[in-house]
Design a protein around this motif. Structure first.
Motif, PDB file in Angstrom:
ATOM      1  N   MET A   1       0.845  -1.177   0.000  1.00  0.00           N
ATOM      2  CA  MET A   1       0.000   0.000   0.000  1.00  0.00           C
ATOM      3  C   MET A   1       0.894   1.246   0.000  1.00  0.00           C
ATOM      4  N   SER A   2       0.725   2.098  -0.980  1.00  0.00           N
ATOM      5  CA  SER A   2       1.512   3.328  -1.009  1.00  0.00           C
ATOM      6  C   SER A   2       0.602   4.513  -0.714  1.00  0.00           C
ATOM      7  N   GLY A   3       1.199   5.578  -0.226  1.00  0.00           N
ATOM      8  CA  GLY A   3       0.444   6.777   0.102  1.00  0.00           C
ATOM      9  C   GLY A   3       1.302   7.995  -0.145  1.00  0.00           C
ATOM     10  N   HIS A   4       0.978   9.031   0.574  1.00  0.00           N
ATOM     11  CA  HIS A   4       1.720  10.284   0.453  1.00  0.00           C
ATOM     12  C   HIS A   4       2.035  10.828   1.831  1.00  0.00           C
ATOM     13  N   LYS A   5       3.111  11.558   1.906  1.00  0.00           N
ATOM     14  CA  LYS A   5       3.398  12.305   3.118  1.00  0.00           C
ATOM     15  C   LYS A   5       3.614  13.754   2.702  1.00  0.00           C
ATOM     16  N   ILE A   6       3.453  14.652   3.637  1.00  0.00           N
ATOM     17  CA  ILE A   6       3.599  16.074   3.365  1.00  0.00           C
ATOM     18  C   ILE A   6       4.976  16.537   3.824  1.00  0.00           C
ATOM     19  N   THR A  82       6.623   4.930  -0.860  1.00  0.00           N
ATOM     20  CA  THR A  82       6.592   3.560  -1.376  1.00  0.00           C
ATOM     21  C   THR A  82       6.162   2.603  -0.274  1.00  0.00           C
ATOM     22  N   GLU A  83       5.843   1.391  -0.638  1.00  0.00           N
ATOM     23  CA  GLU A  83       5.439   0.389   0.354  1.00  0.00           C
ATOM     24  C   GLU A  83       6.541   0.146   1.377  1.00  0.00           C
ATOM     25  N   ALA A  84       7.787   0.094   0.918  1.00  0.00           N
ATOM     26  CA  ALA A  84       8.912  -0.142   1.833  1.00  0.00           C
ATOM     27  C   ALA A  84       9.023   0.981   2.855  1.00  0.00           C
ATOM     28  N   GLU A  85       8.853   2.222   2.422  1.00  0.00           N
ATOM     29  CA  GLU A  85       8.910   3.362   3.340  1.00  0.00           C
ATOM     30  C   GLU A  85       7.740   3.352   4.310  1.00  0.00           C
ATOM     31  N   ALA A  86       6.569   2.973   3.802  1.00  0.00           N
ATOM     32  CA  ALA A  86       5.376   2.938   4.646  1.00  0.00           C
ATOM     33  C   ALA A  86       5.474   1.875   5.719  1.00  0.00           C
ATOM     34  N   ASP A  87       6.194   0.779   5.427  1.00  0.00           N
ATOM     35  CA  ASP A  87       6.348  -0.309   6.400  1.00  0.00           C
ATOM     36  C   ASP A  87       7.450  -0.046   7.425  1.00  0.00           C
ATOM     37  N   THR A  88       8.307   0.955   7.161  1.00  0.00           N
ATOM     38  CA  THR A  88       9.408   1.270   8.063  1.00  0.00           C
ATOM     39  C   THR A  88       8.894   2.093   9.224  1.00  0.00           C
ATOM     40  N   PRO A  89       9.151   1.635  10.475  1.00  0.00           N
ATOM     41  CA  PRO A  89       8.688   2.413  11.619  1.00  0.00           C
ATOM     42  C   PRO A  89       9.432   3.746  11.721  1.00  0.00           C
ATOM     43  N   ALA A  90       8.716   4.764  12.160  1.00  0.00           N
ATOM     44  CA  ALA A  90       9.319   6.101  12.279  1.00  0.00           C
ATOM     45  C   ALA A  90      10.224   6.216  13.466  1.00  0.00           C
TER      46      ALA A  90
END
Length: 90
Positions: A1-6, A82-90
């Motif tokens: 799942m991909s999205g957007h960040k600001i 990207t999906e990889a970035e979205a799955d990475t904890p902040a």
């Protein structure tokens, strides 16, 4: 799942040009005259968008100095995640 960040960036350099402030040193002097305590190196990081956070005092001083709204101080950009970035904890 991909999205957007600001992504938010300060527009200080653009506002300096619009207000005929030729250098970070000149901006620094204007802030000191307003009793805003900031080191030259810290101000340079803020102006170059390399600071990780900003004091509310700085944002207020910039808005007053440039006679603009807080929203006018920033440029906002939507960045795909990207999906990889979205799955990475902040």
């Amino acid at each position: 799942m991909s999205g957007h960040k600001i992504k938010a960036e300060l527009r200080i350099r653009e506002l300096m040009v619009e207000n005929k402030i030729r250098s970070v040193s000149a901006l620094h002097r204007l802030l000191i005259a307003r009793r805003v305590t900031v080191s030259h190196s810290q101000l340079l990081r803020i102006v170059d968008n390399k600071a990780e956070h900003w004091k509310v005092e700085f944002i207020e001083a910039f808005a007053e100095l440039f006679n603009c709204s807080v929203q006018d101080l920033f440029r906002f950009e939507s960045i795909p995640v990207t999906e990889a970035e979205a799955d990475t904890p902040a």
